[in-house]
Design an enzyme around this catalytic site. Sequence first.
Site: not given
Ligand code: CAA
Length: 249
Positions: A62, A110, A130
């Site tokens: 998300a 999910e 999460e």
């Molecule tokens: N939401 C919003 N933006 C996201 C995102 C997310 N879940 N995941 C990645 N992005 C964005 C980053 O912010 C980044 O944007 P900018 O270039 O504008 O900064 C772009 O995508 C590329 O990401 P990274 O630079 O971080 O890429 P990376 O290769 O270094 O890392 C990653 C990849 C490990 C997936 C890292 O992006 C990350 O940890 N993302 C978050 C993953 C996460 O925590 N997901 C769970 C969300 S909570 C949820 O889903 C709740 C639910 O149950 C419904």
Amino acid sequence: MIEVARDGAVAVLTIDRQDALNALNVETLTELRDRLRELADDAGVRAVVLTGAGDKAFVAGADIKYMSGLGPDEARAWGGLGHEAASLLETMPKPAVAAINGFALGGGCELALACDLRYASSRAKLGQPEINLGIVPGWGGTQRLARVCGIAVAKDLIYSGRTIDAEEALRVGLVNAIADPVLETALEVAHGLAEKAPLALAAAKSLINRSPAALGADAEEFGALFASADTKEGLTAFLEKRKPEFRGA
Ligand code: CAA
């Protein structure tokens, strides 16, 4: 945006928001829910493949930026929207196949869990991170991960928030197989399923998805199928040593 492509009786849904690793914001998730509703009702579609655009991500979850501004009521509605999309994948009367072409994290994992089958590229990374954001999986992950992989694996992944690679995902049963290129394999599987008797496949899906309390309901569904032409066709074709032709009735 969500792209829908038809390949015969198979529909391929591609989540395309590559600048955010296909993370789902309200617009994208609403569009996904709407397209899933249409495909669920489209009798011409016999299997659905869900994937992410590009070679980095299936869905990185998300949208965290969006969620950071939510209060409890808005967050409840956001959880509800994700549930609608996941439930459509889980309950549509045709198989849904996830082609996990990269990160499948949080809500991405999910959605994959709500599909019937999951295939991962060797570079895929999966998990429920999460907990690291101070939240829990909000789109059904606690129940579906436990159902698919067992409670011990679900607790390990959800409590730790760690990300696992494709090999570990295969070992714990989170994916059915590792395949490169993964979309090709998912399509091959989906086309194979699209040739099966649609009513029997829908009944099998519905029965498998029921809770153990529904044990015994299969006799009812089993009996009901005998009113269909496809069941007669399947049984007869076997006896006549020919390939059955299923029409979905
Ligand atoms: N939401 C919003 N933006 C996201 C995102 C997310 N879940 N995941 C990645 N992005 C964005 C980053 O912010 C980044 O944007 P900018 O270039 O504008 O900064 C772009 O995508 C590329 O990401 P990274 O630079 O971080 O890429 P990376 O290769 O270094 O890392 C990653 C990849 C490990 C997936 C890292 O992006 C990350 O940890 N993302 C978050 C993953 C996460 O925590 N997901 C769970 C969300 S909570 C949820 O889903 C709740 C639910 O149950 C419904």
